[in-house]
Design an enzyme around this catalytic site. Structure first.
Site, PDB file in Angstrom:
ATOM      1  CD  GLU A  79      78.760 -55.345  19.397  1.00  0.00           C
ATOM      2  OE1 GLU A  79      79.383 -54.696  20.254  1.00  0.00           O
ATOM      3  OE2 GLU A  79      77.533 -55.503  19.426  1.00  0.00           O
ATOM      4  CG  ASP A  99      81.050 -54.837  22.893  1.00  0.00           C
ATOM      5  OD1 ASP A  99      80.961 -53.806  22.194  1.00  0.00           O
ATOM      6  OD2 ASP A  99      80.059 -55.429  23.357  1.00  0.00           O
ATOM      7  CB  ILE A 101      80.398 -48.762  22.520  1.00  0.00           C
ATOM      8  CG1 ILE A 101      81.332 -47.708  21.914  1.00  0.00           C
ATOM      9  CG2 ILE A 101      79.447 -48.128  23.552  1.00  0.00           C
ATOM     10  CD1 ILE A 101      82.070 -46.817  22.905  1.00  0.00           C
ATOM     11  CG  ASP A 102      79.092 -54.675  26.586  1.00  0.00           C
ATOM     12  OD1 ASP A 102      78.152 -54.941  25.820  1.00  0.00           O
ATOM     13  OD2 ASP A 102      79.236 -55.231  27.692  1.00  0.00           O
ATOM     14  CB  THR A 104      75.582 -49.538  21.604  1.00  0.00           C
ATOM     15  OG1 THR A 104      76.816 -50.229  21.415  1.00  0.00           O
ATOM     16  CG2 THR A 104      75.482 -48.435  20.579  1.00  0.00           C
ATOM     17  CG  ASP A 228      78.148 -58.718  24.530  1.00  0.00           C
ATOM     18  OD1 ASP A 228      78.310 -57.516  24.290  1.00  0.00           O
ATOM     19  OD2 ASP A 228      77.396 -59.455  23.855  1.00  0.00           O
TER      20      ASP A 228
END
Ligand code: IPD
Length: 282
Positions: A79, A99, A101-102, A104, A228
Protein backbone atom coordinates in the site's frame (compact mmCIF):
# COMPACT_ATOMS: atom_id res chain seq x y z
CA UNK A 1 9.13 -35.33 -12.34
CA UNK A 2 5.47 -36.45 -11.87
CA UNK A 3 2.61 -34.02 -11.15
CA UNK A 4 2.43 -35.43 -7.62
CA UNK A 5 6.16 -34.73 -7.06
CA UNK A 6 5.63 -31.16 -8.29
CA UNK A 7 2.69 -30.67 -5.90
CA UNK A 8 4.70 -32.07 -2.94
CA UNK A 9 7.62 -29.79 -3.77
CA UNK A 10 5.35 -26.73 -4.03
CA UNK A 11 3.67 -27.61 -0.73
CA UNK A 12 7.07 -27.85 1.04
CA UNK A 13 8.17 -24.49 -0.41
CA UNK A 14 4.89 -22.86 0.67
CA UNK A 15 5.30 -24.29 4.19
CA UNK A 16 8.75 -22.71 4.35
CA UNK A 17 7.44 -19.31 3.13
CA UNK A 18 4.57 -19.54 5.64
CA UNK A 19 6.81 -20.23 8.66
CA UNK A 20 9.29 -17.53 7.72
CA UNK A 21 6.73 -14.79 7.07
CA UNK A 22 4.53 -15.75 10.07
CA UNK A 23 7.29 -14.67 12.45
CA UNK A 24 7.89 -11.40 10.55
CA UNK A 25 4.16 -10.58 10.75
CA UNK A 26 4.27 -11.24 14.51
CA UNK A 27 7.29 -8.96 14.87
CA UNK A 28 5.49 -6.23 12.91
CA UNK A 29 2.59 -6.54 15.36
CA UNK A 30 4.99 -5.78 18.21
CA UNK A 31 6.33 -2.74 16.30
CA UNK A 32 2.77 -1.39 15.92
CA UNK A 33 1.93 -2.00 19.59
CA UNK A 34 5.06 -0.28 20.88
CA UNK A 35 4.10 3.05 19.29
CA UNK A 36 2.96 5.89 21.49
CA UNK A 37 -0.14 7.14 19.66
CA UNK A 38 0.14 10.64 21.16
CA UNK A 39 3.59 11.17 19.65
CA UNK A 40 2.63 9.88 16.23
CA UNK A 41 2.60 12.17 13.18
CA UNK A 42 -0.32 11.51 10.85
CA UNK A 43 -0.08 12.42 7.17
CA UNK A 44 -2.80 12.50 4.48
CA UNK A 45 -2.82 10.68 1.15
CA UNK A 46 -5.72 10.94 -1.38
CA UNK A 47 -7.82 13.09 0.99
CA UNK A 48 -7.95 14.20 4.62
CA UNK A 49 -9.51 10.92 5.86
CA UNK A 50 -6.99 8.72 3.98
CA UNK A 51 -4.26 8.51 6.61
CA UNK A 52 -0.71 7.21 6.84
CA UNK A 53 1.67 7.08 9.79
CA UNK A 54 5.34 6.26 10.26
CA UNK A 55 4.18 2.88 11.60
CA UNK A 56 2.45 1.98 8.30
CA UNK A 57 5.71 2.82 6.51
CA UNK A 58 7.97 1.00 8.99
CA UNK A 59 5.85 -2.17 9.00
CA UNK A 60 5.76 -2.30 5.18
CA UNK A 61 9.52 -1.66 4.97
CA UNK A 62 10.21 -4.39 7.55
CA UNK A 63 8.11 -6.96 5.67
CA UNK A 64 9.66 -6.15 2.28
CA UNK A 65 13.24 -6.00 3.60
CA UNK A 66 13.02 -9.24 5.58
CA UNK A 67 11.26 -11.22 2.82
CA UNK A 68 13.70 -9.91 0.20
CA UNK A 69 16.69 -11.02 2.34
CA UNK A 70 15.60 -14.64 2.02
CA UNK A 71 13.69 -14.55 -1.29
CA UNK A 72 15.29 -11.84 -3.46
CA UNK A 73 13.30 -12.90 -6.54
CA UNK A 74 9.89 -12.29 -4.89
CA UNK A 75 7.79 -9.29 -5.94
CA UNK A 76 5.65 -6.94 -3.82
CA UNK A 77 2.51 -4.84 -4.04
CA UNK A 78 2.50 -2.72 -0.88
CA UNK A 79 0.00 0.00 0.00
CA UNK A 80 2.56 2.59 1.04
CA UNK A 81 4.98 1.78 -1.82
CA UNK A 82 2.16 2.22 -4.35
CA UNK A 83 0.96 5.44 -2.63
CA UNK A 84 4.53 6.70 -2.96
CA UNK A 85 4.43 6.16 -6.75
CA UNK A 86 5.43 2.45 -6.87
CA UNK A 87 3.90 0.04 -9.36
CA UNK A 88 0.82 -2.09 -8.70
CA UNK A 89 1.41 -4.98 -11.09
CA UNK A 90 0.38 -8.56 -10.43
CA UNK A 91 2.32 -11.07 -12.55
CA UNK A 92 2.61 -14.87 -12.29
CA UNK A 93 5.74 -14.46 -10.11
CA UNK A 94 5.45 -15.01 -6.34
CA UNK A 95 4.05 -11.65 -5.15
CA UNK A 96 3.39 -10.53 -1.59
CA UNK A 97 0.43 -8.14 -1.37
CA UNK A 98 0.77 -6.07 1.80
CA UNK A 99 -1.37 -3.67 3.77
CA UNK A 100 0.93 -2.82 6.69
CA UNK A 101 -1.84 -1.32 8.81
CA UNK A 102 -5.33 -1.93 7.43
CA UNK A 103 -7.59 0.38 9.38
CA UNK A 104 -5.10 3.23 9.84
CA UNK A 105 -7.96 5.48 11.00
CA UNK A 106 -8.72 3.00 13.82
CA UNK A 107 -5.01 2.71 14.63
CA UNK A 108 -4.65 6.49 14.95
CA UNK A 109 -7.72 6.72 17.22
CA UNK A 110 -6.75 3.76 19.40
CA UNK A 111 -9.89 1.87 18.25
CA UNK A 112 -8.60 -1.69 18.64
CA UNK A 113 -9.46 -3.09 15.19
CA UNK A 114 -6.59 -2.81 12.75
CA UNK A 115 -4.82 -5.57 10.89
CA UNK A 116 -1.49 -6.34 9.28
CA UNK A 117 -2.67 -7.97 6.06
CA UNK A 118 -0.21 -10.04 4.01
CA UNK A 119 -0.98 -12.44 1.15
CA UNK A 120 1.22 -14.43 -1.21
CA UNK A 121 -0.04 -14.80 -4.78
CA UNK A 122 1.54 -17.21 -7.29
CA UNK A 123 0.23 -17.45 -10.87
CA UNK A 124 -2.25 -14.75 -9.77
CA UNK A 125 -3.83 -17.13 -7.22
CA UNK A 126 -3.69 -16.66 -3.43
CA UNK A 127 -1.59 -19.30 -1.62
CA UNK A 128 -0.90 -17.90 1.85
CA UNK A 129 -2.76 -15.31 3.95
CA UNK A 130 -2.17 -13.56 7.26
CA UNK A 131 -4.39 -10.95 8.91
CA UNK A 132 -3.03 -10.07 12.34
CA UNK A 133 -4.79 -7.81 14.82
CA UNK A 134 -2.02 -7.41 17.40
CA UNK A 135 -4.10 -5.23 19.69
CA UNK A 136 -6.61 -8.05 20.30
CA UNK A 137 -4.18 -10.94 19.76
CA UNK A 138 -6.08 -12.31 16.75
CA UNK A 139 -3.87 -14.06 14.17
CA UNK A 140 -5.94 -15.21 11.17
CA UNK A 141 -4.05 -17.50 8.78
CA UNK A 142 -4.87 -19.55 5.69
CA UNK A 143 -3.03 -21.74 3.22
CA UNK A 144 -4.47 -22.88 -0.11
CA UNK A 145 -6.09 -26.27 0.40
CA UNK A 146 -5.28 -26.37 4.12
CA UNK A 147 -8.10 -24.38 5.72
CA UNK A 148 -8.42 -21.09 7.59
CA UNK A 149 -7.49 -20.58 11.24
CA UNK A 150 -7.81 -18.09 14.09
CA UNK A 151 -4.95 -18.53 16.56
CA UNK A 152 -4.44 -22.08 15.19
CA UNK A 153 -8.11 -23.11 15.67
CA UNK A 154 -9.78 -23.94 12.37
CA UNK A 155 -12.60 -21.55 11.44
CA UNK A 156 -15.59 -21.93 9.13
CA UNK A 157 -18.12 -19.57 7.57
CA UNK A 158 -21.76 -19.71 8.71
CA UNK A 159 -24.27 -21.72 6.70
CA UNK A 160 -26.53 -18.69 6.15
CA UNK A 161 -28.28 -18.59 2.78
CA UNK A 162 -30.94 -15.94 3.37
CA UNK A 163 -30.45 -12.17 3.21
CA UNK A 164 -33.27 -11.64 5.72
CA UNK A 165 -31.23 -13.48 8.39
CA UNK A 166 -27.79 -12.17 7.40
CA UNK A 167 -25.45 -10.03 9.48
CA UNK A 168 -23.89 -7.82 6.82
CA UNK A 169 -20.63 -5.84 6.99
CA UNK A 170 -19.67 -2.90 4.81
CA UNK A 171 -17.69 0.34 4.88
CA UNK A 172 -18.19 3.84 3.52
CA UNK A 173 -14.44 3.79 2.68
CA UNK A 174 -12.10 6.75 2.54
CA UNK A 175 -13.28 8.40 -0.69
CA UNK A 176 -15.53 11.43 -0.28
CA UNK A 177 -16.45 11.46 -3.99
CA UNK A 178 -20.21 12.35 -4.05
CA UNK A 179 -20.96 9.72 -6.74
CA UNK A 180 -19.40 7.02 -4.57
CA UNK A 181 -21.18 8.21 -1.41
CA UNK A 182 -24.52 8.29 -3.24
CA UNK A 183 -24.15 4.56 -4.01
CA UNK A 184 -23.02 3.81 -0.43
CA UNK A 185 -26.15 5.47 0.99
CA UNK A 186 -28.50 3.98 -1.64
CA UNK A 187 -27.29 0.52 -0.68
CA UNK A 188 -27.72 1.14 3.04
CA UNK A 189 -31.23 2.54 2.58
CA UNK A 190 -32.18 -0.46 0.43
CA UNK A 191 -30.48 -3.20 2.47
CA UNK A 192 -31.00 -2.25 6.12
CA UNK A 193 -34.77 -3.01 6.18
CA UNK A 194 -34.10 -6.38 4.49
CA UNK A 195 -31.25 -7.82 6.63
CA UNK A 196 -30.70 -8.90 10.22
CA UNK A 197 -28.15 -6.18 10.94
CA UNK A 198 -25.26 -4.07 9.66
CA UNK A 199 -21.74 -3.98 11.15
CA UNK A 200 -18.65 -2.00 10.22
CA UNK A 201 -15.24 -2.51 11.83
CA UNK A 202 -13.25 0.11 9.88
CA UNK A 203 -10.81 -2.49 8.58
CA UNK A 204 -11.67 -4.25 5.31
CA UNK A 205 -9.38 -7.22 6.02
CA UNK A 206 -10.90 -7.83 9.46
CA UNK A 207 -14.43 -7.51 8.02
CA UNK A 208 -13.56 -10.40 5.71
CA UNK A 209 -12.10 -12.33 8.67
CA UNK A 210 -15.46 -11.94 10.46
CA UNK A 211 -17.12 -13.69 7.48
CA UNK A 212 -14.42 -16.40 7.54
CA UNK A 213 -15.07 -16.83 11.26
CA UNK A 214 -18.84 -17.22 10.79
CA UNK A 215 -19.50 -14.15 12.98
CA UNK A 216 -20.81 -12.17 10.01
CA UNK A 217 -22.41 -13.61 6.87
CA UNK A 218 -21.54 -11.03 4.21
CA UNK A 219 -19.06 -8.23 3.56
CA UNK A 220 -19.14 -5.93 0.55
CA UNK A 221 -17.30 -2.74 -0.34
CA UNK A 222 -16.55 -0.57 -3.37
CA UNK A 223 -13.25 1.34 -3.61
CA UNK A 224 -10.99 -0.89 -1.50
CA UNK A 225 -7.59 -1.82 -2.94
CA UNK A 226 -5.90 -5.17 -3.60
CA UNK A 227 -3.93 -4.92 -0.33
CA UNK A 228 -7.16 -4.58 1.70
CA UNK A 229 -8.74 -7.79 0.32
CA UNK A 230 -5.95 -10.10 -0.93
CA UNK A 231 -5.48 -12.00 2.34
CA UNK A 232 -9.21 -11.88 3.15
CA UNK A 233 -9.99 -13.61 -0.16
CA UNK A 234 -8.06 -16.76 0.79
CA UNK A 235 -9.29 -16.68 4.39
CA UNK A 236 -12.95 -16.61 3.31
CA UNK A 237 -12.47 -19.25 0.60
CA UNK A 238 -10.52 -21.61 2.87
CA UNK A 239 -13.20 -21.20 5.55
CA UNK A 240 -15.73 -22.49 2.99
CA UNK A 241 -17.14 -19.17 1.78
CA UNK A 242 -17.19 -17.36 -1.56
CA UNK A 243 -15.70 -14.15 -2.97
CA UNK A 244 -17.38 -12.63 -6.02
CA UNK A 245 -17.67 -9.29 -7.77
CA UNK A 246 -20.54 -7.27 -6.22
CA UNK A 247 -22.36 -7.47 -9.60
CA UNK A 248 -22.47 -11.28 -9.29
CA UNK A 249 -19.52 -12.01 -11.62
CA UNK A 250 -16.07 -13.40 -10.87
CA UNK A 251 -13.90 -11.87 -8.17
CA UNK A 252 -10.91 -9.84 -9.36
CA UNK A 253 -8.45 -8.75 -6.67
CA UNK A 254 -7.42 -5.65 -8.69
CA UNK A 255 -10.99 -4.46 -9.41
CA UNK A 256 -11.40 -2.48 -6.16
CA UNK A 257 -14.72 -4.26 -5.59
CA UNK A 258 -15.52 -7.12 -3.22
CA UNK A 259 -18.47 -9.16 -2.05
CA UNK A 260 -17.74 -12.17 0.14
CA UNK A 261 -20.28 -14.36 1.86
CA UNK A 262 -20.80 -17.62 3.66
CA UNK A 263 -22.70 -19.14 0.71
CA UNK A 264 -23.08 -18.44 -3.01
CA UNK A 265 -26.89 -18.27 -2.63
CA UNK A 266 -26.54 -15.43 -0.14
CA UNK A 267 -23.79 -13.69 -2.15
CA UNK A 268 -25.98 -13.62 -5.26
CA UNK A 269 -29.05 -12.40 -3.35
CA UNK A 270 -27.04 -9.49 -1.92
CA UNK A 271 -25.46 -8.76 -5.34
CA UNK A 272 -28.90 -8.51 -6.95
CA UNK A 273 -29.86 -5.87 -4.36
CA UNK A 274 -26.77 -3.63 -4.72
CA UNK A 275 -26.42 -0.42 -6.71
CA UNK A 276 -23.03 -0.66 -8.37
CA UNK A 277 -20.00 1.64 -8.30
CA UNK A 278 -16.94 1.10 -10.52
CA UNK A 279 -13.82 2.92 -9.29
CA UNK A 280 -10.71 2.98 -11.51
CA UNK A 281 -8.88 -0.38 -11.21
CA UNK A 282 -5.68 -0.81 -9.20
C1 IPD B 1 -9.04 1.17 4.62
C2 IPD B 1 -9.84 0.33 5.59
C3 IPD B 1 -11.30 0.77 5.57
C4 IPD B 1 -11.88 0.65 4.18
C5 IPD B 1 -11.07 1.45 3.21
C6 IPD B 1 -9.60 1.03 3.24
P1 IPD B 1 -6.41 1.54 5.13
O1 IPD B 1 -7.71 0.71 4.59
O2 IPD B 1 -9.78 -1.03 5.27
O3 IPD B 1 -12.06 -0.05 6.39
O4 IPD B 1 -13.18 1.15 4.19
O5 IPD B 1 -11.61 1.25 1.92
O6 IPD B 1 -8.87 1.84 2.35
O7 IPD B 1 -6.33 2.77 4.29
O8 IPD B 1 -6.68 1.86 6.56
O9 IPD B 1 -5.30 0.63 4.92
Amino acid sequence: MSQQDDATKESAILDEYYDYVFSIVQRCGEISKSTNLEDMDVEFKSCDVDLVTAVDQLVEKTLITEITKKYPEHKFIGEETVSGGGECVLTDEPTWIIDPIDGTMNFVHGFPHYGISVALFMNKEPKIAFVYNPRLGQMFTARKGKGAFLNEQQIFVSKETSMSKALVMSEAGTSRDPDKLKVVFENLINLIPKIHGLRTLGCAALNMCMVALGGADVNYEFGIHAWDIAAGQLLVQEAGGVCIDPSGGSFDVLSRRVLCASTMTLALEIASNLSQYYPPRD
